[in-house]
Scaffold this active site. Structure first.
Site, PDB file in Angstrom:
ATOM      1  N   LYS A 141     -15.211   8.530  -8.379  1.00 15.46           N
ATOM      2  CA  LYS A 141     -16.371   7.952  -7.683  1.00 15.46           C
ATOM      3  C   LYS A 141     -17.692   8.545  -8.212  1.00 15.46           C
ATOM      4  CE  LYS A 141     -13.977   5.397  -4.766  1.00 15.46           C
ATOM      5  NZ  LYS A 141     -12.542   5.651  -4.860  1.00 15.46           N
TER       6      LYS A 141
HETATM    7  C1  LIG Z   1     -11.701   5.047  -3.457  1.00 15.54           C
HETATM    8  C2  LIG Z   1     -11.788   4.026  -2.396  1.00 15.54           C
HETATM    9  C3  LIG Z   1     -11.302   4.253  -1.102  1.00 15.54           C
HETATM   10  C4  LIG Z   1     -10.456   5.430  -0.719  1.00 15.54           C
HETATM   11  O1  LIG Z   1     -10.973   6.647  -0.979  1.00 15.54           O
HETATM   12  P1  LIG Z   1      -9.992   7.909  -1.173  1.00 15.54           P
HETATM   13  O2  LIG Z   1     -10.974   9.038  -1.163  1.00 15.54           O
HETATM   14  O3  LIG Z   1      -9.309   7.747  -2.477  1.00 15.54           O
HETATM   15  O4  LIG Z   1      -9.070   7.945  -0.016  1.00 15.54           O
HETATM   16  C5  LIG Z   1     -11.520   3.278  -0.140  1.00 15.54           C
HETATM   17  N1  LIG Z   1     -12.151   2.130  -0.443  1.00 15.54           N
HETATM   18  C6  LIG Z   1     -12.595   1.867  -1.679  1.00 15.54           C
HETATM   19  C7  LIG Z   1     -13.289   0.579  -1.943  1.00 15.54           C
HETATM   20  C8  LIG Z   1     -12.423   2.799  -2.703  1.00 15.54           C
HETATM   21  O5  LIG Z   1     -12.837   2.499  -3.936  1.00 15.54           O
END
Ligand SMILES: *Cc1c(COP(=O)(O)O)cnc(C)c1O
Length: 384
Positions: free
Chosen positions: A185
């Site tokens: 992210k």
């Molecule tokens: C990465 C992501 C999540 C989940 O996040 P985690 O930290 O991996 O649990 C939820 N929604 C979207 C759209 C994502 O890209």
């Protein structure tokens, strides 16, 4: 294991992250504590207000957000299917029914306000939006629909730290927002997430549920602020660690610069690919201020998308699909009876979408090279 020349995403950790983590290790306190408090404060200041509660993942953030707005068995939540499965799974965690709404179309991959309105029933309680790639949803229309039907708006802002919509930061536009700090992210801490809200009561309930439903943390006991406790509602263990929060504090300082770098690189992609008639680039022209989490392109139906991905792989370029439609996963088909054809625009995009590498460690030359190779891959992947 493949050694990608260009992975889809990459992390820029430097000396400062190293020092911050070492400080935590030397402090002897690793679970949620003072560093996490500082990260929460800095994050809410960055967003421009509200409360922030750091949790163990973006998925945990979504679960707590839906629990905090009171979602229960039998409630319906309207959400996109063109998203990561965690968005929809969180609806199942609280026993609610996921009701998928189609996207606007190939030029705007976000959930369509018209489609949301078509899916509202007597049982609908919430709209769970996801800002695809960090491009803000049409929140004005969505908030209007929510108000009209008495629904609560939850934002999955996993892609959108730093995204702005009409002068406000994504995450604080609806009732409650959720961020992820997973490794790929824009703000990465390995694992981690954040729940944000302007509603103090809601934030307090998230804070309790993060740690078993307790009013206070072990940290408070350690400080001598608390000896016994009561449990008034069900909670979980979704705490984060001081190590993650220390990384988060440093990464947050870099976020604005990193997002600007992503923007510059995305513009180079756009320029390089503009003339390719077998490619269309969603979200053109760019509106608002996106975080440029992803660079998605759609290949024409005359192009074999999977062959393009194979060719890119041979060049050492990692590409990905955002996303396989959630409503067509076996679990969702079996449990809720969703069928192929239910969401034609989502399904179409899901077949033609391709995500190219985009992260702040790339430079202009890298992006030009990837674009050049993509053109070759496209040329070699015509069907028939
Ligand atoms: C990465 C992501 C999540 C989940 O996040 P985690 O930290 O991996 O649990 C939820 N929604 C979207 C759209 C994502 O890209």
């Amino acid at each position: 294991m493949i050694q990608w020349r260009y992975p889809l995403s990459d992390i820029g950790f430097g000396k400062e992250e190293g020092r911050a983590v070492l400080r935590v290790l030397r402090s002897g306190w690793l679970s949620t504590g003072p560093v996490t408090e500082r990260f929460e404060k800095a994050f809410s200041e960055y967003l421009g207000g509200g409360c922030a509660i750091a949790v163990s993942s973006g998925t945990a953030a979504l679960h707590l957000a839906l629990a905090a707005v009171g979602m229960r068995e039998g409630d319906e939540v309207i959400l996109p299917s063109l998203t990561f499965v965690a968005t929809a799974n969180s609806v199942l965690y609280v026993g609610a029914k996921p009701v998928f709404a189609d996207i606007v179309g190939p030029d705007d991959l976000n959930i369509s306000p018209q489609e949301i309105e078509r899916k509202v029933t007597k049982k609908t309680r919430a709209i769970l939006v996801m800002h695809y790639g960090g491009y803000p949803c049409d929140m004005e229309s969505i908030l209007r629909i929510a108000k009209k039907h008495g629904l609560c708006v939850v934002e999955d802002a996993a892609h959108a730290p730093g995204s702005e919509y009409r002068g406000g930061r994504c995450g604080l536009i609806g009732e409650v927002g959720c961020f992820s700090f997973f490794s790929n992210k824009n703000l990465a801490t390995g694992e981690g997430g954040m729940v944000v809200s302007r509603n103090k009561e809601l934030a307090e309930s998230v804070r309790r549920m993060r740690s078993h439903g307790m009013e206070a943390l072990s940290w408070d006991k350690y400080r001598g602020h608390l000896s016994s406790y009561d449990i008034r509602g069900l909670g979980y263990n979704y705490r984060t660690t001081e190590i993650q929060s220390a990384l988060g504090l440093v990464q947050l300082k870099k976020l604005e610069r990193n997002n600007k770098k992503r923007k510059k690189l995305a513009e180079i992609y756009r320029n390089e690919l503009r003339e390719v008639k077998e490619i269309s680039i969603p979200f053109s022209p760019v509106k608002d201020i996106p975080s440029y989490h992803l660079f998605p392109v759609l290949v024409a139906p005359s192009i074999d998308r999977n062959r393009v991905m194979e060719r890119l792989k041979e060049f050492g370029i990692q590409s990905s699909i955002h996303y396989p439609a959630v409503h067509l996963f076996s679990l969702y088909r079996k449990q809720f009876g969703y069928l192929k054809g239910d969401l034609p625009k989502t399904e179409e995009v899901s077949k033609r979408e391709l995500t190219l590498p985009l992260h702040p460690l790339l430079d202009t030359r890298d992006v030009k090279w990837i674009a050049k190779k993509l053109k070759i891959a496209i040329r070699e992947s015509r069907i028939g």
